[in-house]
Design an enzyme around this catalytic site. Structure first.
Site, PDB file in Angstrom:
ATOM      1  CE  LYS A 195       1.988   5.283   6.396  1.00 23.51           C
ATOM      2  NZ  LYS A 195       1.373   4.309   5.482  1.00 23.51           N
TER       3      LYS A 195
HETATM    4  P1  NAD Z   1      10.068  -1.674   2.873  1.00 22.33           P
HETATM    5  O1  NAD Z   1      10.869  -0.938   3.871  1.00 22.33           O
HETATM    6  O2  NAD Z   1       9.742  -3.099   3.116  1.00 22.33           O
HETATM    7  O3  NAD Z   1      10.742  -1.580   1.426  1.00 22.33           O
HETATM    8  C1  NAD Z   1      11.124  -0.381   0.818  1.00 22.33           C
HETATM    9  C2  NAD Z   1      12.034  -0.728  -0.339  1.00 22.33           C
HETATM   10  O4  NAD Z   1      12.319   0.446  -1.086  1.00 22.33           O
HETATM   11  C3  NAD Z   1      13.379  -1.315   0.088  1.00 22.33           C
HETATM   12  O5  NAD Z   1      13.733  -2.366  -0.783  1.00 22.33           O
HETATM   13  C4  NAD Z   1      14.341  -0.147  -0.101  1.00 22.33           C
HETATM   14  O6  NAD Z   1      15.660  -0.580  -0.345  1.00 22.33           O
HETATM   15  C5  NAD Z   1      13.716   0.483  -1.328  1.00 22.33           C
HETATM   16  N1  NAD Z   1      14.131   1.856  -1.555  1.00 22.33           N
HETATM   17  C6  NAD Z   1      14.245   2.876  -0.686  1.00 22.33           C
HETATM   18  N2  NAD Z   1      14.686   3.980  -1.314  1.00 22.33           N
HETATM   19  C7  NAD Z   1      14.835   3.628  -2.615  1.00 22.33           C
HETATM   20  C8  NAD Z   1      15.248   4.301  -3.769  1.00 22.33           C
HETATM   21  N3  NAD Z   1      15.589   5.593  -3.708  1.00 22.33           N
HETATM   22  N4  NAD Z   1      15.275   3.628  -4.950  1.00 22.33           N
HETATM   23  C9  NAD Z   1      14.925   2.333  -5.019  1.00 22.33           C
HETATM   24  N5  NAD Z   1      14.513   1.639  -3.959  1.00 22.33           N
HETATM   25  C10 NAD Z   1      14.477   2.278  -2.768  1.00 22.33           C
HETATM   26  O7  NAD Z   1       8.723  -0.818   2.686  1.00 22.33           O
HETATM   27  P2  NAD Z   1       7.345  -1.303   2.067  1.00 22.33           P
HETATM   28  O8  NAD Z   1       6.467  -1.696   3.210  1.00 22.33           O
HETATM   29  O9  NAD Z   1       7.579  -2.238   0.942  1.00 22.33           O
HETATM   30  O10 NAD Z   1       6.746   0.084   1.529  1.00 22.33           O
HETATM   31  C11 NAD Z   1       7.100   0.602   0.253  1.00 22.33           C
HETATM   32  C12 NAD Z   1       6.040   1.597  -0.181  1.00 22.33           C
HETATM   33  O11 NAD Z   1       4.762   0.961  -0.198  1.00 22.33           O
HETATM   34  C13 NAD Z   1       5.865   2.822   0.740  1.00 22.33           C
HETATM   35  O12 NAD Z   1       5.473   3.924  -0.042  1.00 22.33           O
HETATM   36  C14 NAD Z   1       4.708   2.413   1.629  1.00 22.33           C
HETATM   37  O13 NAD Z   1       4.042   3.520   2.193  1.00 22.33           O
HETATM   38  C15 NAD Z   1       3.850   1.677   0.618  1.00 22.33           C
HETATM   39  N6  NAD Z   1       2.881   0.749   1.190  1.00 22.33           N
HETATM   40  C16 NAD Z   1       3.267  -0.278   2.003  1.00 22.33           C
HETATM   41  C17 NAD Z   1       2.299  -1.148   2.504  1.00 22.33           C
HETATM   42  C18 NAD Z   1       2.650  -2.323   3.360  1.00 22.33           C
HETATM   43  O14 NAD Z   1       1.739  -3.108   3.674  1.00 22.33           O
HETATM   44  N7  NAD Z   1       3.887  -2.547   3.732  1.00 22.33           N
HETATM   45  C19 NAD Z   1       0.946  -0.948   2.190  1.00 22.33           C
HETATM   46  C20 NAD Z   1       0.592   0.093   1.340  1.00 22.33           C
HETATM   47  C21 NAD Z   1       1.577   0.938   0.849  1.00 22.33           C
END
Ligand code: NAD
Length: 423
Positions: free
Chosen positions: A113
């Site tokens: 990461k």
């Molecule tokens: P992103 O940046 O695209 O989206 C994050 C979202 O969370 C945004 O809409 C943001 O406004 C919202 N957010 C942030 N703080 C918040 C809060 N306190 N309350 C409500 N909403 C809040 O990120 P993502 O890629 O969608 O990742 C989100 C989660 O999924 C993370 O934990 C990441 O590690 C995990 N994840 C992502 C992927 C991927 O392929 N992108 C894969 C596996 C896991």
């Protein structure tokens, strides 16, 4: 000048949480102590300073991290996060979870990461590009298609990956498609990658519903976070006939017990970059969102949002962990006692890394697949991982999280034993 210290969203040390989860699993599955001592540490952690010229001519220096947890099963893989709360311990925890995720799904990667502690929403595109390119140059020897392959995570996108791909390629002198995944389609991205994490989450919910003899059409759902993972998951649930009654982003939480118009919410978010102001739903306190009456709760934002304080107030019967580490261990215990089915992060959000693996393979072969091939192969892998986890969970009367971690940790331990401890 007085500075106001921001409160982190992390109440517990996330690496401590990840290590405690490992120890619980090692005890349950009788994994050798010596191996646990290897697995509870990260193989390599690099901290770099990232000097960046800002638009006003000033220079800011950000802290950047890249951590490789384990490479026993192949090169390491994991996203890059831009967020003010990024710390070495958070990146180490996320790297460890990536190792388990790759092992559970049987893809030939270890876990890694990366991240930069910054406030990306307050930075211009030019500032983000300069910061990303400097960070990529600083870690240019740590990453590579056979070493460690980054991907997008919170606040990073295909555009960020394009800058890293370009910077790496300029440094080595030729284009290296498989150095990062989650790239735009124009430069070797994979069809289906953008929606892959959410599609995988949907498949895990589908498989759980089959076991519970329930149907998508009868579900009410709440999705926290409306970024890459949350927005597509809300869309897929809506398309499958479920009623999405609550959604949120970092600016607002919205509720409508009759169901929110999800395609309209997606269009609104794309146009306004916030959910605030979306017609047809009421604003509620963000803390209340997680406690709404619903069948499926999908935390898809950040870690530790369900903890010992609010776990007893959760009404959902299924929690689908779109985010990494959204449920703390003490919340886990409360939810287990209440009979809530938790689809754990390393299973529920593994779709992203699975299609990242497909993108890596396609890049190495320079031969690209059709979208239905990507989605079908993803389905096969996620369904198999779900079935294996379900079987262990039923046979040993363990929560899905412990079963998933048990399978994954055993596989990494076996690979480590088979290779032997070097030298
Ligand atoms: P992103 O940046 O695209 O989206 C994050 C979202 O969370 C945004 O809409 C943001 O406004 C919202 N957010 C942030 N703080 C918040 C809060 N306190 N309350 C409500 N909403 C809040 O990120 P993502 O890629 O969608 O990742 C989100 C989660 O999924 C993370 O934990 C990441 O590690 C995990 N994840 C992502 C992927 C991927 O392929 N992108 C894969 C596996 C896991």
């Amino acid at each position: 000048m007085a500075t106001v210290k921001r409160e982190s969203h992390l109440k517990l040390n996330p690496f401590g949480v990840a290590q405690a989860q490992l120890r619980r699993v090692a005890e349950t599955f009788a994994i050798d102590d010596g191996l646990v001592r290897v697995l509870e540490r990260c193989k390599k952690a690099v901290i770099v300073s990232v000097p960046t010229r800002m638009d006003d001519g000033s220079i800011r220096v950000f802290d950047g991290y890249r951590v490789q947890h384990n490479m026993a099963r192949g090169p390491s893989k994991g996203g890059i996060r831009y967020h003010p709360d990024v710390t070495l311990d958070e990146v180490q925890a996320l790297a460890m979870w990536m190792t388990w995720k790759c092992a559970l799904t049987g893809i030939p990667f270890g876990g890694a990461k990366g991240g930069i502690a910054c406030e990306p929403k307050a930075m211009s595109r030019g500032e983000l590009e300069r910061m990303t390119r400097r960070y990529a140059s600083e870690i240019v020897r740590e990453i590579g298609p056979q070493i460690d392959i980054p991907a997008p995570d919170v606040n990073t996108t295909g555009e960020t990956m394009a800058w890293i791909f370009d910077t790496y390629s300029m440094n080595v002198g030729y284009p290296v498609l498989s150095v990062v995944t989650g790239k735009p389609l124009t430069i070797g991205g994979s069809l289906g990658r953008e929606e892959a994490t959410s599609r995988g989450a949907l498949f895990t919910i589908r498989e759980a519903l089959k076991k519970l003899d329930r149907r998508f059409e009868d579900l009410t759902c709440v999705v926290q976070g409306f970024g890459n993972v949350g927005s597509f998951l809300a869309v897929f649930l809506h398309e499958h006939g479920s009623k999405v009654v609550g959604i949120s982003d970092s600016t607002v939480a919205l509720h409508n017990p009759k169901g929110i118009d999800i395609p309209a919410a997606l269009a609104w978010k794309r146009e306004h970059r916030t959910l605030r102001g979306l017609p047809g739903a009421d604003e509620i306190d963000p803390a209340e969102l997680l406690e709404l009456e619903c069948d499926v709760l999908a935390p898809c934002a950040l870690e530790q949002v369900i903890d010992g304080d609010n776990a007893a107030r959760i009404k959902a019967s299924i929690i689908c962990e779109g985010a990494n580490g959204p449920v703390t261990p003490d919340a886990d215990a409360i939810l287990e006692d209440a009979g809530v089915l938790i689809l754990p992060d390393i299973l529920a959000n593994a779709g992203g890394v699975v299609v990242s693996y497909f993108e890596w393979v396609q890049g190495l072969q320079e031969y690209f697949w059709k979208e239905h091939e990507v989605n079908e192969r993803l389905d096969e892998i996620i369904t198999r991982a779900f079935d294996e986890t379900w079987q262990v969970s039923q046979a040993r009367k363990l929560p899905m999280r412990v079963a998933a971690y048990g399978l994954a940790v055993q596989r990494v331990a076996d690979a480590t034993t088979t290779r032997g401890i070097y030298p």
